[in-house]
Design a protein around this motif. Sequence first.
Motif, PDB file in Angstrom:
ATOM      1  N   GLU A 181       0.798  -1.234   0.041  1.00  0.00           N
ATOM      2  CA  GLU A 181      -0.007  -0.049   0.076  1.00  0.00           C
ATOM      3  C   GLU A 181       0.796   1.331  -0.148  1.00  0.00           C
ATOM      4  N   LEU A 182       0.475   2.271  -0.632  1.00  0.00           N
ATOM      5  CA  LEU A 182       1.089   3.673  -0.554  1.00  0.00           C
ATOM      6  C   LEU A 182      -0.232   4.633  -0.425  1.00  0.00           C
ATOM      7  N   PRO A 183       0.182   5.644   0.128  1.00  0.00           N
ATOM      8  CA  PRO A 183      -0.894   6.780   0.219  1.00  0.00           C
ATOM      9  C   PRO A 183      -1.255   7.553  -0.980  1.00  0.00           C
ATOM     10  N   GLY A 184      -2.305   8.441  -1.113  1.00  0.00           N
ATOM     11  CA  GLY A 184      -2.675   9.162  -2.175  1.00  0.00           C
ATOM     12  C   GLY A 184      -4.082   9.696  -1.728  1.00  0.00           C
ATOM     13  N   LEU A 185      -4.462  10.705  -2.701  1.00  0.00           N
ATOM     14  CA  LEU A 185      -5.710  11.612  -2.173  1.00  0.00           C
ATOM     15  C   LEU A 185      -6.474  11.566  -3.906  1.00  0.00           C
ATOM     16  N   SER A 186      -7.503  11.221  -4.086  1.00  0.00           N
ATOM     17  CA  SER A 186      -8.205  11.432  -5.259  1.00  0.00           C
ATOM     18  C   SER A 186      -9.380  12.329  -5.173  1.00  0.00           C
ATOM     19  N   VAL A 187     -10.011  12.882  -6.243  1.00  0.00           N
ATOM     20  CA  VAL A 187     -11.105  13.967  -6.145  1.00  0.00           C
ATOM     21  C   VAL A 187     -11.906  13.720  -7.239  1.00  0.00           C
ATOM     22  N   PHE A 188     -13.195  13.780  -7.005  1.00  0.00           N
ATOM     23  CA  PHE A 188     -14.314  13.563  -7.928  1.00  0.00           C
ATOM     24  C   PHE A 188     -15.477  14.477  -8.044  1.00  0.00           C
ATOM     25  N   LEU A 189     -15.995  14.600  -9.211  1.00  0.00           N
ATOM     26  CA  LEU A 189     -17.027  15.710  -9.154  1.00  0.00           C
ATOM     27  C   LEU A 189     -18.316  14.791  -9.831  1.00  0.00           C
ATOM     28  N   ARG A 190     -19.302  15.023  -9.429  1.00  0.00           N
ATOM     29  CA  ARG A 190     -20.528  14.532 -10.083  1.00  0.00           C
ATOM     30  C   ARG A 190     -21.776  15.493 -10.902  1.00  0.00           C
ATOM     31  N   ASN A 191     -22.120  15.187 -11.809  1.00  0.00           N
ATOM     32  CA  ASN A 191     -23.025  15.876 -12.481  1.00  0.00           C
ATOM     33  C   ASN A 191     -24.229  15.044 -12.554  1.00  0.00           C
TER      34      ASN A 191
END
Length: 252
Positions: A181-191
């Motif tokens: 495992e490694l860290p991260g941050l993901s971003v999402f947008l909904r329409n």
Amino acid sequence: MSLPEVVSREEWLAARKELLAREKAATKARDALNADRRRLPMVRIDEDYRFDGPDGEAGLLDLFDGRRQLLTYHFMFDPSWDAGCPSCSGFVDQFGELTHLRARDTSLAVVSRAPLDKIEPFKRRMGWTFPWYSSGRSRFNHDFHVTHDASVSPIEYNYRTRDELEQAGVGYYLEGVEPFELPGLSVFLRNGDAVFHTYSTYARGLDGLGSTTSLLDLTALGRQEEWEEPEGRASEVGAPAGSDKVRYHDEY
């Protein structure tokens, strides 16, 4: 221990003003970089990722909790571990009150591969209240390059292949027995019900994150303040925006 040089107040003030000019330049450069981040295109998510949460099975759309944007922190917690990563724990300790994010139509959730029966007791031990989901039954962690297992997907971290990481002198990111495992941050947008991936960051890209503004700066809609570029993002969300609109978190 090496300590700063001792000087007169006048010498200190001259040095401080010189540094202030560089700090202002860095702030302007950061604003320009954030604007370019908001101009990034986005990719539609067609995979039906499934998660386990405290209220049962959930899809990626459910993690938005009805809001327009979603930040997901990829917390290192392998299914074989009895506790989460200490470094990730220190990172999420910074989140604090999430009401200010939610007032800007943005949800935050933590995601790990560990099962809920390990996540929940660790979450109680740490005293955290943010939503935390298990992605152990889906490819979510693999597709967003935070779980590394060549038998599932090609190895990649921070947008570099294993060979590229080794050539850059940071091959240590991929040391370990797979899967790891490694860290991260993901971003999402909904329409509506359509979900789009707008951004992910890893490694030192996580440095300095944790505050409301630093997290909003990663999103497609940003801080939703009128001065931000590109124009038109602030008006798309009806939530209060701008430092003059910040409320006590129990008054939104």
